[in-house]
Design a protein around this motif. Structure first.
Motif, mmCIF file in Angstrom:
data_model
loop_
_atom_site.group_PDB
_atom_site.id
_atom_site.type_symbol
_atom_site.label_atom_id
_atom_site.label_comp_id
_atom_site.label_asym_id
_atom_site.label_seq_id
_atom_site.Cartn_x
_atom_site.Cartn_y
_atom_site.Cartn_z
ATOM 1 N N GLU A 35 -27.693 -36.058 -58.799
ATOM 2 C CA GLU A 35 -28.120 -36.989 -57.751
ATOM 3 C C GLU A 35 -28.626 -38.290 -58.371
ATOM 4 O O GLU A 35 -28.336 -39.378 -57.883
ATOM 5 N N LEU A 36 -29.385 -38.168 -59.462
ATOM 6 C CA LEU A 36 -29.887 -39.371 -60.128
ATOM 7 C C LEU A 36 -28.731 -40.213 -60.673
ATOM 8 O O LEU A 36 -28.729 -41.434 -60.549
ATOM 9 N N GLN A 37 -27.751 -39.522 -61.275
ATOM 10 C CA GLN A 37 -26.587 -40.247 -61.790
ATOM 11 C C GLN A 37 -25.853 -40.948 -60.652
ATOM 12 O O GLN A 37 -25.442 -42.092 -60.780
ATOM 13 N N LEU A 38 -25.703 -40.247 -59.528
ATOM 14 C CA LEU A 38 -25.013 -40.823 -58.375
ATOM 15 C C LEU A 38 -25.786 -42.040 -57.861
ATOM 16 O O LEU A 38 -25.200 -43.093 -57.608
ATOM 17 N N GLN A 39 -27.116 -41.897 -57.743
ATOM 18 C CA GLN A 39 -27.934 -43.028 -57.288
ATOM 19 C C GLN A 39 -27.793 -44.211 -58.251
ATOM 20 O O GLN A 39 -27.653 -45.354 -57.829
ATOM 21 N N PHE A 40 -27.821 -43.915 -59.540
ATOM 22 C CA PHE A 40 -27.697 -44.977 -60.537
ATOM 23 C C PHE A 40 -26.344 -45.675 -60.418
ATOM 24 O O PHE A 40 -26.262 -46.898 -60.420
ATOM 25 N N ARG A 41 -25.278 -44.859 -60.280
ATOM 26 C CA ARG A 41 -23.934 -45.447 -60.143
ATOM 27 C C ARG A 41 -23.856 -46.304 -58.886
ATOM 28 O O ARG A 41 -23.249 -47.376 -58.897
ATOM 29 N N LEU A 42 -24.464 -45.835 -57.793
ATOM 30 C CA LEU A 42 -24.457 -46.616 -56.553
ATOM 31 C C LEU A 42 -25.220 -47.932 -56.745
ATOM 32 O O LEU A 42 -24.773 -48.982 -56.280
ATOM 33 N N GLN A 43 -26.361 -47.866 -57.441
ATOM 34 C CA GLN A 43 -27.130 -49.092 -57.691
ATOM 35 C C GLN A 43 -26.336 -50.072 -58.543
ATOM 36 O O GLN A 43 -26.329 -51.272 -58.276
ATOM 37 N N VAL A 44 -25.651 -49.545 -59.560
ATOM 38 C CA VAL A 44 -24.824 -50.402 -60.419
ATOM 39 C C VAL A 44 -23.711 -51.030 -59.594
ATOM 40 O O VAL A 44 -23.444 -52.237 -59.688
ATOM 41 N N GLN A 45 -23.067 -50.209 -58.752
ATOM 42 C CA GLN A 45 -21.972 -50.711 -57.916
ATOM 43 C C GLN A 45 -22.481 -51.798 -56.964
ATOM 44 O O GLN A 45 -21.843 -52.850 -56.818
ATOM 45 N N LEU A 46 -23.640 -51.576 -56.342
ATOM 46 C CA LEU A 46 -24.211 -52.589 -55.438
ATOM 47 C C LEU A 46 -24.530 -53.870 -56.203
ATOM 48 O O LEU A 46 -24.258 -54.973 -55.712
ATOM 49 N N ALA A 51 -23.161 -59.429 -57.503
ATOM 50 C CA ALA A 51 -22.782 -60.426 -58.515
ATOM 51 C C ALA A 51 -21.455 -61.085 -58.145
ATOM 52 O O ALA A 51 -21.302 -62.305 -58.275
ATOM 53 N N VAL A 52 -20.505 -60.280 -57.662
ATOM 54 C CA VAL A 52 -19.203 -60.827 -57.264
ATOM 55 C C VAL A 52 -19.385 -61.811 -56.106
ATOM 56 O O VAL A 52 -18.831 -62.915 -56.120
ATOM 57 N N ARG A 53 -20.195 -61.402 -55.111
ATOM 58 C CA ARG A 53 -20.423 -62.292 -53.956
ATOM 59 C C ARG A 53 -21.124 -63.579 -54.391
ATOM 60 O O ARG A 53 -20.787 -64.668 -53.926
ATOM 61 N N ALA A 54 -22.085 -63.454 -55.299
ATOM 62 C CA ALA A 54 -22.801 -64.646 -55.781
ATOM 63 C C ALA A 54 -21.837 -65.573 -56.519
ATOM 64 O O ALA A 54 -21.887 -66.795 -56.347
ATOM 65 N N LYS A 55 -20.944 -64.985 -57.318
ATOM 66 C CA LYS A 55 -19.969 -65.799 -58.052
ATOM 67 C C LYS A 55 -19.018 -66.487 -57.072
ATOM 68 O O LYS A 55 -18.680 -67.658 -57.245
ATOM 69 N N GLN A 56 -18.603 -65.759 -56.021
ATOM 70 C CA GLN A 56 -17.720 -66.361 -55.010
ATOM 71 C C GLN A 56 -18.431 -67.519 -54.309
ATOM 72 O O GLN A 56 -17.827 -68.565 -54.068
ATOM 73 N N ARG A 57 -19.724 -67.304 -53.980
ATOM 74 C CA ARG A 57 -20.497 -68.375 -53.334
ATOM 75 C C ARG A 57 -20.586 -69.589 -54.252
ATOM 76 O O ARG A 57 -20.404 -70.728 -53.811
ATOM 77 N N ALA A 58 -20.851 -69.336 -55.523
ATOM 78 C CA ALA A 58 -20.969 -70.438 -56.487
ATOM 79 C C ALA A 58 -19.637 -71.185 -56.607
ATOM 80 O O ALA A 58 -19.612 -72.416 -56.669
ATOM 81 N N THR A 59 -18.547 -70.435 -56.611
ATOM 82 C CA THR A 59 -17.217 -71.048 -56.707
ATOM 83 C C THR A 59 -16.950 -71.919 -55.486
ATOM 84 O O THR A 59 -16.475 -73.046 -55.615
ATOM 85 N N ARG A 60 -17.266 -71.377 -54.282
ATOM 86 C CA ARG A 60 -17.063 -72.157 -53.053
ATOM 87 C C ARG A 60 -17.937 -73.403 -53.053
ATOM 88 O O ARG A 60 -17.490 -74.484 -52.669
ATOM 89 N N THR A 61 -19.174 -73.263 -53.499
ATOM 90 C CA THR A 61 -20.091 -74.405 -53.543
ATOM 91 C C THR A 61 -19.556 -75.468 -54.489
ATOM 92 O O THR A 61 -19.556 -76.662 -54.157
ATOM 93 N N GLU A 62 -19.098 -75.049 -55.655
ATOM 94 C CA GLU A 62 -18.549 -75.993 -56.633
ATOM 95 C C GLU A 62 -17.299 -76.666 -56.076
ATOM 96 O O GLU A 62 -17.103 -77.874 -56.247
#
Length: 113
Positions: A35-46, A51-62
């Motif tokens: 369960e801890l591993q699953l929670q950790f993997r979910l946190q990493v995935q989130l 990070a992907v969304r932030a990069k997309q926002r930065a790209t759109r802003t630029e």
């Protein structure tokens, strides 16, 4: 696994040996670790998704910044061209006025003589 312990308590054996308890507790630990591993993997995935969304926002802003800069540059160029044309017209008008004065001066001289 606690429910398994309860089932074993009520089963025919009625006795849970220390070995059985150890196996069940080890199973509990593995389950908790899983369960801890699953929670950790979910946190990493989130975090990766954020990070992907932030990069997309930065790209759109630029991209918007670059578009705005290009529009501003085009407007500035257009204004410079208009100023240049106005200056050329003013210069031509001044030259035309000077020539008219010269013609008028020559006409006056002819009129006097």
């Amino acid at each position: 696994h606690k429910d398994i312990i309860e089932v074993l308590k009520t089963s025919q054996s009625k006795v849970i040996t220390p070995k059985m308890k150890q196996v069940l507790l080890a199973g509990d630990k593995k389950e908790q670790d899983g369960e801890l591993q699953l929670q950790f993997r979910l946190q990493v995935q989130l975090a990766e998704e954020r990070a992907v969304r932030a990069k997309q926002r930065a790209t759109r802003t630029e991209q918007k910044r670059l578009e705005t800069q290009q529009q501003n540059d085009a407007l500035l160029q257009q204004m410079r061209l208009q100023v240049q044309r106005a200056e050329e017209r003013a210069t031509r008008a001044e030259e035309e006025a000077r020539r008219s004065e010269e013609r008028a001066g020559r006409a006056e001289e002819r009129a006097v003589t």
